[in-house]
Structure formats: structure tokens, C-alpha cells
Scaffold this motif. Sequence first.
Motif: not given
Length: 472
Positions: A373-378, A392-397
Motif C-alpha cells: 500500500t502507498c503510505s501517501a495515497c493509500k 514507487n506509486c503509480t497514482t501519486c508518484g
Amino acid sequence: MKRYEPPAGWVVQAYKFALDPGDTQTGSLRRNTGAARFAYNHMLRRVGAVQAQRAAEASYGVSEADLTPWQGWSLPDLRRTWNEIKQWVAPWWAACSKEAFNTGLANLSAALGNWHASRTGARKGRRMGWPRPKRKQAQRSARFTTGAIRVDPGYRHVVLPRLGRIRTHESTRKLARRIRAGTAQILSATVSETAGRWFCSFQVAVRRDHNRPAHAPRAGRVVGVDAGVKHLAVLSTGELVPNPKPFNAALKKLGKAQRRAARRIGPYDPATRSKRTASKRWQRAQDAVTRLHATVAAVRADSWHRLTTRLAQQFDTVVVEHLHVAGMIRNRKLARSLADAAPATLRRHLGYKTGWYGSILYVADRWYPSSKTCSACKTAKPKLSLAERTFNCTTCGLSLDRDVNAARNLADLVRHVDLELPGDAKTGRGAYVRSVRPAPAGWAAGDEASRPSGVNAGRQRTAADREFTFTH
Ligand SMILES: [Zn+2]
């Protein structure tokens, strides 16, 4: 044996010291721990033989009343029989402490109890087989519960029944001072041998006051901890707790020692796939491997203790991963298997230390994908291979160290939960351990989508979720 229940405000804790026994004392330690093994093996054979005899007699139509008398495996049963037969089967018995034999009988009683409970379905988990006899190579230990058990006022010796005064390798000051102050009481002592070194572990009732040390920061601090492979642990604060240097050094030496042992003539012949007599050179190399394993374990245990004490003292709330299941730990790579055992160690240590220092431990829900899970945008990724060290999050970068990302997610679990704790935990008077799930709103559907989730689902089950509570 009755389980000791400490009075309110007291906890049971172990103090373990390495010993430096003399030659005569080493002989005495070997004799007494050998006596424990002997009693275990002898009575195990006897219980098995009686069962086989009765089954055979019953098959010949012998009536119930005329069967060979049943041999029970409760500790009093085993002890009664042992005391009747010891002068015949172990004419040397008087040279050993009766507590040594009792250690073996108590262990056997527990082993047979587990076997029986597993067979009748009363015990869950993997099926337990009939207990195996203890080999001479097995770890030696004996437990003393009565008689002269104490630490010497000079901080460098322990006194044990029949074994006398044995020098310790390290100072016993911490325990001796507590005993003198009246805040500790020794309940029993266990001597054991690991990789050629003798230890004495005291089981001690200790009075623990919730005095948080002065250097502990202000209230309200939450930390998520991810136990890693490359690092000992990674905290949600961004701190990377490194593996200690002696650990890395010992691990390197261990690899070398294992390769050396593999080149020598061992007890298994791969060419003929059969046993053979191992060479003395192999045995020497193997002893070195065993000693290094003990070093690795000791260094690792020490660093876990340092870390978990610091966490329990400096934070109000600690969040850790759920344990890995038992089967996952079976790895052939040592570093990997140590890493897999790490969440269990973390949770065990923090379970009681948060109780001592008045902080709270949370264990993430078993299905919570903290790494994916992305810790910024979940947003949860469907897949993340172990080789990917950066998230590397593809949603929020977001681009963040994989373990820091996981630790942040763990800490966030509790931030999203409205901390509604029982009175005990609120006032900091006990460790409250429960599993937590992510809040449903704003959280992307991941593995947990199909399962009941949400804070409320978690909160309704508080009583059942409570793993254990220390009330002081
Ligand atoms: Zn993101």
C-alpha cells in the motif's frame, strides 16, 4: 505443577547469565542434566511398553482387570513409579539432584500430554507424534525449584543446590541489587548448555513500577515498526535501525565455516546416500559452526532487546506486523529465516515491555498489505516483488524506501483508529494488544476488500481481539 501467579504489580521475568564453571563443576552439570535426560527416556520407554503390553494382552482376550497395570503420565504418576524403580534402573541416582530427575519427568509429562491432546483433538495445530527419546546431542538442561538458589553478593557467582557456587561469566549485579532491595524474588533456576557454554537462567518475580524514564518524549507518539532483512528494523519515523556490526561479521564467518565443514568428510555420504563415520576434522569444523550459530543468536537477541526497550519507553503506541505463520519460517537461507522470525520476536518482546513502561502495542490485521500500500495515497498495488527495494506509486508518484513505506502504513493504522481503549490502557496502566484494520473510507480495495474490515468491525470484537493484558 501449579503455575505461579505473581501478586499484583509483580511480573515473572528471566535473568540469564553465562557461567564459567570449573572442570569438576562442568562434570557435575553434565551429570545432573544427563540425569534429566535419562529419567525422560527411561519413563518414555516404560509408558510405551506398558501401552503395547496392554494392547497385546487385550488382543488375547485377557480381561480388563488382569491387564498389566496402566502407567499414567501425570507428573505424580511418573514420579511415583520412578521412585519405586530408580534403585534398580539408575543405581547411581543418589549422585544427582532429585530435581534433575524431576526435570525429565515434568518434560515427559508435558510431551505425552501434548501427544494425547493432539490425538484426541483437544489440541489444535500440527499433529503431535509420540515423543522421541532425547539424544545425547540434544540440549542439556535441568531445573531447580527448591533448596539453596541464590546469587552471591559479590555479583560474580550463583549458588545452586548440589552444584554449589559457580562463577558467572558476567556480573549478576542487576538481579542481586533488586533482590537486596526486595523488588525481586527467585522462583527457580535452570542450567543449560548451548554450543559448549553453560548458562543459568533464573525465573524471577519482579516488582515493576510504571516509571517512564525521564528521557522519554512527550505523550501521543506513534511508531510503526517493520522488521527487515537488510536492516534489523525500519521505523515509520524514517529511522533505519541497522543490524549490529558483530552480527554481520558473525554471519560472514558462519558462511565460511559452513562451507569448510561441507568440504570435509561428514556423517552423510552423498555418493552412496548412506551414513558413514564422520572425520575428526569434520567434527571440529561442525563445532565451530555450532558456536557461530550461538553467537549470531546471542548478538541478534541483544539488539532486539535494545530496540524493543527503546520503543516501549519512547513511544506511547507501537504498531507491528502480524506474525508470519509457522510454515513460512522454514527457509534454508539463514538470513532469510532470521528475518522471518523477526515479527514474532518483536511482538513477544513488545508484548511485555509495553506493559512495563505503560505504552500500548497494536498488531496489524493478518491480511493488511502494509508493503503493497502507498503510505501517501493509500492505493494498494496488486503485486510487489521482494526484489523491489523502493516503493514507487503509480497514482501519486510517491517514491520511498520499501520498508519505510510499510512502517508508515503500520503507524497510520492507529492514527486512523479513534483510540478507544479500556481504562487500563488509557491511564497507561497496562499493555493493551489488539489487531487493527484499516479504516474503510478513503482506503483502496486491496486483498482485504472481500473480508469484513473497518474500524468498527475491529472495535466490536475488542474482547475477543485482546491478546493479553498485563494489569499492574
Ligand atoms: Zn500513492
